[in-house]
Design an enzyme around this catalytic site. Sequence first.
Site, PDB file in Angstrom:
ATOM      1  N   SER A  20       0.837  -1.202   0.000  1.00  0.00           N
ATOM      2  CA  SER A  20       0.000   0.000   0.000  1.00  0.00           C
ATOM      3  C   SER A  20       0.870   1.250   0.000  1.00  0.00           C
ATOM      4  CB  SER A  20      -0.923   0.010   1.230  1.00  0.00           C
ATOM      5  OG  SER A  20      -0.171   0.298   2.397  1.00  0.00           O
ATOM      6  N   SER A  73       0.897   3.791   2.220  1.00  0.00           N
ATOM      7  CA  SER A  73       0.888   4.514   3.491  1.00  0.00           C
ATOM      8  C   SER A  73       2.240   5.091   3.881  1.00  0.00           C
ATOM      9  CB  SER A  73       0.388   3.592   4.612  1.00  0.00           C
ATOM     10  OG  SER A  73       1.324   2.565   4.867  1.00  0.00           O
ATOM     11  N   LYS A 104       5.498   0.935   9.436  1.00  0.00           N
ATOM     12  CA  LYS A 104       5.271   2.354   9.707  1.00  0.00           C
ATOM     13  C   LYS A 104       6.538   2.957  10.315  1.00  0.00           C
ATOM     14  CE  LYS A 104       0.787   1.810   8.866  1.00  0.00           C
ATOM     15  NZ  LYS A 104       0.126   2.363   7.655  1.00  0.00           N
ATOM     16  N   SER A 149      -3.009   6.571   5.870  1.00  0.00           N
ATOM     17  CA  SER A 149      -2.331   5.611   6.732  1.00  0.00           C
ATOM     18  C   SER A 149      -3.217   5.222   7.911  1.00  0.00           C
ATOM     19  CB  SER A 149      -1.011   6.200   7.249  1.00  0.00           C
ATOM     20  OG  SER A 149      -0.385   5.307   8.152  1.00  0.00           O
TER      21      SER A 149
END
Length: 281
Positions: free
Chosen positions: A41, A43, A120, A229
């Site tokens: 993705s 994010s 992250k 996110s």
Amino acid sequence: MAKAEKKEGNSIIETIKTVVYALLIAGVFRTLFFQPFWIPSGSMKETLLIGDFLFVNKMAYGYSYASCPSIKIQRLGIDLDAQKLCGVFDGDNGRFWAGEPDRGDVVVFRHPTNGTDYIKRLVGLPGDKVQVTNGIISLNGVPVPQVPVGNFTEKKAPQGPHQLSPRCANGPVGAGGVCEKERYQETFPEGNTHVVLNTFNQPGSPDNTKVFAVPEGHYFFMGDNRDNSNDSRVSQLSRGVGFVPYENLIGRADRIMFSSAGRSMLFVWTWRGDRFFKAVD
């Protein structure tokens, strides 16, 4: 004839042994040292793009139950979760040969409730108070500086295996058009910098949050693509990430090996030539 059959039988057994040994060696390597990870993705744009392939350094923080790989092969009906394989080590929020992560590390961790692997940036350490106001992070009451550094541009088109379409800050953009996001250089108190993206600021969005008090033994994570996110700003009760326990850390992302702009990493003609062995900042 009997000798030929015996020889053929021995050959099959040796082949099976070779495959089993290879799988065991690969399993040990993946469990103890480096785990492959393909970015699904957007994010973490622009730090990580959809289709980036990297190895996660599992030695950086030591080992816990989350260090065991989850093995899922839908076609064969195989669904072995790390919790099933190594759940006996779960529960004390501890690690073997433990190492402490640093603020700003890009970390792969196990989602506290659904077990999915996420990636992250580490923003809040145990004991920190974190708040986001109009897209600006405050750590323990002190705003984290952001400096504008132009725009991030990409094509408005489906991306990756899930064919995700990017969000744009420059209004509605037609298919094939230039999609823009605002770029900012963010500097943490320790002096390390990275780039974050902004699409919009809206009251009630994750750009404006309450104060989060990070519990001991837990961490607070955010994506660099701030408006796209699902991270610690959203509680686990709302299907977000919330605070992540220490034992759920899997490893640190240090370097991108290669990157595919297509639907599969096997489409070598779609590989991005400027991202081979690129460091993750």
